[in-house]
Design a protein around this motif. Sequence first.
Motif, PDB file in Angstrom:
ATOM      1  N   LEU A   1       0.920  -0.953   0.205  1.00 30.05           N
ATOM      2  CA  LEU A   1       0.238  -0.226  -0.210  1.00 30.05           C
ATOM      3  C   LEU A   1       0.986   1.100   0.203  1.00 30.05           C
ATOM      4  CD1 LEU A   1      -2.723  -0.250   2.703  1.00 30.05           C
ATOM      5  CD2 LEU A   1      -2.707  -0.880   0.374  1.00 30.05           C
ATOM      6  N   ALA A   2       2.111   1.401   1.043  1.00 31.68           N
ATOM      7  CA  ALA A   2       2.417   2.704   0.678  1.00 31.68           C
ATOM      8  C   ALA A   2       3.424   2.255  -0.259  1.00 31.68           C
ATOM      9  CB  ALA A   2       3.652   1.663   2.347  1.00 31.68           C
ATOM     10  N   LEU A   3       3.696   1.512  -0.865  1.00 32.36           N
ATOM     11  CA  LEU A   3       4.263   1.717  -2.388  1.00 32.36           C
ATOM     12  C   LEU A   3       3.759   2.508  -3.145  1.00 32.36           C
ATOM     13  CD1 LEU A   3       7.648   1.011  -2.201  1.00 32.36           C
ATOM     14  CD2 LEU A   3       6.778  -1.646  -3.323  1.00 32.36           C
ATOM     15  N   GLU A   4       2.534   1.952  -3.707  1.00 34.79           N
ATOM     16  CA  GLU A   4       1.568   2.529  -3.865  1.00 34.79           C
ATOM     17  C   GLU A   4       1.317   4.044  -4.055  1.00 34.79           C
ATOM     18  OE1 GLU A   4      -2.177   1.002  -4.691  1.00 34.79           O
ATOM     19  OE2 GLU A   4      -2.776   3.148  -4.743  1.00 34.79           O
ATOM     20  N   TYR A   5       1.520   4.296  -2.605  1.00 40.84           N
ATOM     21  CA  TYR A   5       1.218   6.368  -2.440  1.00 40.84           C
ATOM     22  C   TYR A   5       2.790   6.691  -2.587  1.00 40.84           C
ATOM     23  CZ  TYR A   5      -3.836   5.754  -0.956  1.00 40.84           C
ATOM     24  OH  TYR A   5      -4.351   4.953  -0.926  1.00 40.84           O
ATOM     25  N   ILE A   6       3.499   6.047  -2.786  1.00 40.73           N
ATOM     26  CA  ILE A   6       4.650   6.590  -2.075  1.00 40.73           C
ATOM     27  C   ILE A   6       5.283   6.914  -3.482  1.00 40.73           C
ATOM     28  CG2 ILE A   6       7.174   4.887  -2.256  1.00 40.73           C
ATOM     29  CD1 ILE A   6       6.453   8.214   0.219  1.00 40.73           C
ATOM     30  N   ALA A   7       4.868   5.741  -4.828  1.00 42.57           N
ATOM     31  CA  ALA A   7       5.532   6.165  -5.887  1.00 42.57           C
ATOM     32  C   ALA A   7       4.451   6.531  -6.880  1.00 42.57           C
ATOM     33  CB  ALA A   7       5.885   4.564  -6.222  1.00 42.57           C
ATOM     34  N   GLY A   8       3.263   6.646  -6.196  1.00 46.85           N
ATOM     35  CA  GLY A   8       2.654   7.314  -7.288  1.00 46.85           C
ATOM     36  C   GLY A   8       2.046   6.600  -8.582  1.00 46.85           C
ATOM     37  N   ALA A   9       1.821   5.314  -8.448  1.00 48.82           N
ATOM     38  CA  ALA A   9       1.233   3.714  -8.858  1.00 48.82           C
ATOM     39  C   ALA A   9       0.136   4.131  -9.523  1.00 48.82           C
ATOM     40  CB  ALA A   9       1.838   2.684  -8.427  1.00 48.82           C
ATOM     41  N   VAL A  10      -0.149   3.758 -10.822  1.00 48.78           N
ATOM     42  CA  VAL A  10      -1.900   4.098 -11.055  1.00 48.78           C
ATOM     43  C   VAL A  10      -2.211   2.212 -10.807  1.00 48.78           C
ATOM     44  CG1 VAL A  10      -1.544   6.187 -11.862  1.00 48.78           C
ATOM     45  CG2 VAL A  10      -1.132   4.476 -13.093  1.00 48.78           C
TER      46      VAL A  10
ATOM     47  N   VAL B   1     -13.647   3.478  -5.363  1.00 47.73           N
ATOM     48  CA  VAL B   1     -14.150   4.282  -6.271  1.00 47.73           C
ATOM     49  C   VAL B   1     -13.989   6.444  -6.146  1.00 47.73           C
ATOM     50  CG1 VAL B   1     -16.168   3.030  -6.948  1.00 47.73           C
ATOM     51  CG2 VAL B   1     -16.703   4.278  -4.651  1.00 47.73           C
ATOM     52  N   GLY B   2     -13.291   5.985  -4.955  1.00 50.31           N
ATOM     53  CA  GLY B   2     -13.439   7.782  -4.472  1.00 50.31           C
ATOM     54  C   GLY B   2     -11.682   8.364  -5.587  1.00 50.31           C
ATOM     55  N   ASP B   3     -11.085   6.932  -5.261  1.00 51.54           N
ATOM     56  CA  ASP B   3      -9.576   7.445  -5.631  1.00 51.54           C
ATOM     57  C   ASP B   3      -9.442   8.285  -6.925  1.00 51.54           C
ATOM     58  OD1 ASP B   3      -6.487   7.202  -6.479  1.00 51.54           O
ATOM     59  OD2 ASP B   3      -6.886   5.359  -4.641  1.00 51.54           O
ATOM     60  N   PRO B   4      -8.566   9.592  -6.700  1.00 47.17           N
ATOM     61  CA  PRO B   4      -8.465  10.292  -8.225  1.00 47.17           C
ATOM     62  C   PRO B   4      -7.719   9.272  -8.991  1.00 47.17           C
ATOM     63  CG  PRO B   4      -7.103  11.461  -6.576  1.00 47.17           C
ATOM     64  CD  PRO B   4      -8.066  10.022  -5.888  1.00 47.17           C
ATOM     65  N   LYS B   5      -6.921   8.410  -8.641  1.00 52.26           N
ATOM     66  CA  LYS B   5      -5.909   7.395  -9.798  1.00 52.26           C
ATOM     67  C   LYS B   5      -6.953   6.630 -10.193  1.00 52.26           C
ATOM     68  CE  LYS B   5      -2.544   7.387  -7.165  1.00 52.26           C
ATOM     69  NZ  LYS B   5      -1.269   6.490  -6.509  1.00 52.26           N
TER      70      LYS B   5
ATOM     71  N   TYR C   1      -7.057  12.966   1.108  1.00 46.40           N
ATOM     72  CA  TYR C   1      -7.190  11.758   1.756  1.00 46.40           C
ATOM     73  C   TYR C   1      -5.715  10.797   0.899  1.00 46.40           C
ATOM     74  CZ  TYR C   1     -11.230  11.892   4.400  1.00 46.40           C
ATOM     75  OH  TYR C   1     -11.860  12.679   5.115  1.00 46.40           O
ATOM     76  N   THR C   2      -6.119  10.952  -0.411  1.00 47.85           N
ATOM     77  CA  THR C   2      -4.375  10.251  -0.900  1.00 47.85           C
ATOM     78  C   THR C   2      -3.129  11.121  -0.846  1.00 47.85           C
ATOM     79  OG1 THR C   2      -5.719   9.861  -3.285  1.00 47.85           O
ATOM     80  CG2 THR C   2      -3.703  10.203  -3.507  1.00 47.85           C
ATOM     81  N   THR C   3      -3.229  12.099  -0.665  1.00 47.49           N
ATOM     82  CA  THR C   3      -2.017  13.278  -0.106  1.00 47.49           C
ATOM     83  C   THR C   3      -2.143  12.783   1.730  1.00 47.49           C
ATOM     84  OG1 THR C   3      -3.582  15.221  -0.807  1.00 47.49           O
ATOM     85  CG2 THR C   3      -1.355  15.508   0.126  1.00 47.49           C
TER      86      THR C   3
ATOM     87  N   HIS D   1      -8.133   5.998   5.762  1.00 44.62           N
ATOM     88  CA  HIS D   1      -8.199   7.812   4.569  1.00 44.62           C
ATOM     89  C   HIS D   1      -9.061   6.649   3.659  1.00 44.62           C
ATOM     90  CE1 HIS D   1      -5.013   9.607   7.047  1.00 44.62           C
ATOM     91  NE2 HIS D   1      -6.283   9.351   7.994  1.00 44.62           N
ATOM     92  N   SER D   2      -8.081   5.971   3.428  1.00 45.29           N
ATOM     93  CA  SER D   2      -8.395   5.125   1.930  1.00 45.29           C
ATOM     94  C   SER D   2      -9.840   5.108   1.720  1.00 45.29           C
ATOM     95  CB  SER D   2      -7.993   3.654   1.601  1.00 45.29           C
ATOM     96  OG  SER D   2      -8.652   3.673   0.004  1.00 45.29           O
ATOM     97  N   LEU D   3     -10.620   4.748   2.577  1.00 50.62           N
ATOM     98  CA  LEU D   3     -12.535   3.695   2.894  1.00 50.62           C
ATOM     99  C   LEU D   3     -13.145   5.160   2.759  1.00 50.62           C
ATOM    100  CD1 LEU D   3     -12.627   1.059   5.417  1.00 50.62           C
ATOM    101  CD2 LEU D   3     -12.401   1.131   3.202  1.00 50.62           C
ATOM    102  N   LYS D   4     -12.491   6.596   3.284  1.00 50.31           N
ATOM    103  CA  LYS D   4     -13.298   7.615   3.960  1.00 50.31           C
ATOM    104  C   LYS D   4     -13.511   8.238   2.226  1.00 50.31           C
ATOM    105  CE  LYS D   4     -13.079   9.717   8.059  1.00 50.31           C
ATOM    106  NZ  LYS D   4     -11.699  10.801   8.487  1.00 50.31           N
ATOM    107  N   GLN D   5     -12.488   8.196   1.217  1.00 53.19           N
ATOM    108  CA  GLN D   5     -12.200   8.658   0.174  1.00 53.19           C
ATOM    109  C   GLN D   5     -13.451   7.953  -1.031  1.00 53.19           C
ATOM    110  OE1 GLN D   5      -8.698   7.814  -2.194  1.00 53.19           O
ATOM    111  NE2 GLN D   5      -8.460   9.968  -2.083  1.00 53.19           N
ATOM    112  N   ASP D   6     -14.247   6.540  -0.709  1.00 52.41           N
ATOM    113  CA  ASP D   6     -15.613   6.245  -1.548  1.00 52.41           C
ATOM    114  C   ASP D   6     -16.026   6.900  -1.352  1.00 52.41           C
ATOM    115  OD1 ASP D   6     -13.455   4.339  -1.797  1.00 52.41           O
ATOM    116  OD2 ASP D   6     -15.101   2.772  -0.791  1.00 52.41           O
ATOM    117  N   THR D   7     -16.803   8.036  -0.288  1.00 57.32           N
ATOM    118  CA  THR D   7     -17.566   8.497   0.127  1.00 57.32           C
ATOM    119  C   THR D   7     -17.591   9.824  -0.608  1.00 57.32           C
ATOM    120  OG1 THR D   7     -17.520   8.703   2.606  1.00 57.32           O
ATOM    121  CG2 THR D   7     -19.272   6.723   1.766  1.00 57.32           C
ATOM    122  N   THR D   8     -16.837  10.544   0.146  1.00 63.29           N
ATOM    123  CA  THR D   8     -16.904  12.408   0.163  1.00 63.29           C
ATOM    124  C   THR D   8     -15.459  12.438  -1.046  1.00 63.29           C
ATOM    125  OG1 THR D   8     -14.039  11.721   1.285  1.00 63.29           O
ATOM    126  CG2 THR D   8     -15.760  12.204   2.425  1.00 63.29           C
TER     127      THR D   8
END
Lengths: 394, 380
Positions: free
Chosen positions: A67-76, A381-385, A169-171, A157-164
Amino acid sequence: MSASMKLPEAVRAELPANVTYAGWAAFWVGVVLVALGYLIDPTRASFENVIGYLLVVSIAVGAIFLLALEYIAGAVWSVPMRRVTEFVAGLTPLVPLAAIPALFHLHDLFHWTHTEAVASDPLLIAKEPYLNLPFFTGRFVAFSALWILFYWLFTRHSLKQDTTRDQKYTTYNVRLAAAFLPVFGVTLTFNAIDWGMSLEPHWFSTIYGVYFFSGTVLAAVATVTYIVVRLHEAGMLPNIKRDQLYSLGAMLFAFVNFWAYIAFSQFLLIWYANLPEETFWFLHRWQNGWEYVSILLIILHFAVPYLVLLPQEAKMNPRRLKFMAIWILVAHIVDLYWLVMPTYSKTPVLDWSTFGWPLLVAGLVVSMLSYKMKRHSLVPVGDPKLERGVQFRI
Amino acid sequence: MSTSSPLYAITALFDSPDAVLHAAEETAKAGYTKFDVHTPYPVHGMDHAMRLKTSRIGIFAFVFGSLGVLSAVALITWVALHEYPLVIGGKPFWAWPAFVPVSFELTVLLASVLSTVTMIVFYFKFPNNAHPLHDTPYMKAVSSDKFGIAIQANDPKFDEKSVREFLKSVHGSAIEPVAYDVEDLDHGQQLLDARFLAVLAVVMFVVASGTYFTLNYAMYLPPFDFMMEQNKLKAQKPSELFRDGKGMRPPVEGTIARGFIPYAFHGKADEAGKMLVNPLLATAPVIDRGKAKYLTFCSPCHGNFGAGDSRLRGQFPNPPTLNSDKVRNWSDGSIFHVITDGQNVMPSYASQISRDDRWAIVHYIRVLQRAQNAKEADLR
């Protein structure tokens, strides 16, 4: 093409009932086997407990690392399947539970807990400031707490992003990942030293933590790969294409090589220097039948996965990936067995008791997945990437 | 564009990677097979859009990599077992763990270098070094900020008019024909072109002289000379540190080397012959020792059996035989003295052969003399 594309929707799928039942069954059979093991031979059971504990650590904490790797590398590419990784990381709160039986048998496990032996052993006296029960327990509590904390923050953070659908939260998670990675490196290394290397307190290898790390990532990627391919085949992850699978296959292949590189580096240096205080560890694993386990490990953990995953086509073939994911998980268990059990027994031991923890952990993973899938969307679903992740092509 | 030169392709430009990806998909869907896409940077998903088959370069890389590991193992095995067996660190001759890093490196080296060579030879059709798209406005555009598609004239479905219309229909701009450059049409052997050879020669000269200069001069210029210019004494070199200007210091007067025993008979052959007695007993180990030393130091001139018949005979005044009556009648001390002090053209061996070894040689010379002049009783 982006204009015509429909945004992925939340997927609420449930595992088929028979899969969930099989998961629970495996879990309870595992629990019974482990309990029987503790009744019949507590010493052996506690060593097998260490294998089980390290297995859960590698799958759960390895998943947080992914998970951390995906966020830190900006992987899509991994965004459409991130929920699977989060669900696997859901084992983290259970990690300390897996060690609790062993914590009551530390005297059987660790030679350095024998005060009378330490008193007459200059090496162990020198290591006493690190290898003592209060500090050991303290580290165990601290590491478990840190892992649970980071797991909780990441998924919250990830789950909150689903609704908001809020990008902040990505930041948050990117910052969290930057904080987690050094914590991960230190905690995983010392955890491996505590539970693995200190089984033989006279022995030392500075690469031991990296060795365990390579197995950790492999175990986590293999678990995620297997689940993703199975869910994809069941039509529950429609956004996954060969391109995302290829990335998983490439990760598996890369870490198969990384493991071999680290394992061989550890061996080569000790073999070259030929110092008695280092070589005995490998000599134990080259005597009384352990040599067959060592050779089997090279074949299981490196030679076969390397050759099978080498062609480009193999890395995106769902059937082959599914097969190799299980293969690598088995290899990882053999690896942990090879690390831990030679301290317990002069010769390899294999019977029903050996399968307790692997069954328990496998059942736990399935049950955790079933539990989480009932409560959360399989797609973030809420993830901008997400959109770019769905459109990812190699 | 001269009308006489044949058409190579029709090209079109696009503004974004998405547009070219879409156009490539459409081109493949329309049934064109001989077309290429040019972009300033790799565009993800292009292989799939163009319906390209998996590249076969991977197979080459695998073969070359296997070649690398096999050649490394073969080379090391031959050196370690056959050509130059050395015991290193107490390991067996064939210490395979030590070979793994080398084999790995050679695997990577051969796989990468030979794959590149294969690509140049097969895909770029070496030695052909020209391409119709070179030096066209199209190439200029796609190597900076545009994305392009070129549908080739040798495509079975190619028809100039319909291709132009097709490219327009996928929103391509700057649709232009590209013709073969007449000069480049001759794709014959250009390696022997005088201009190419001249460039090659110049490159070789520059590289060789550059390497020579770097290795022989540049490396010893400041600041790289810091290891050569050290404040230390050098053997055989003068030094300003001492008043006499000599770098090498003679030992303090009266110094004697460890184990040194003064020889009292320099230049006094007769006295040595009379006064010196062999201190060693003629035991088997002593004679073996004498034999070894004799074969090393004496036999090159006096021959293996003391007959003065070595392979150096004739190149300088012949060494005398040691089996003559004269030498046989010498005392041990006389022989010892000759070895120690030298005689005629024979130099002193005192600094090369220890005192005891010289006495052992004397014993061995007696063995040789006896063997050449055996009595009836010796044979029985």
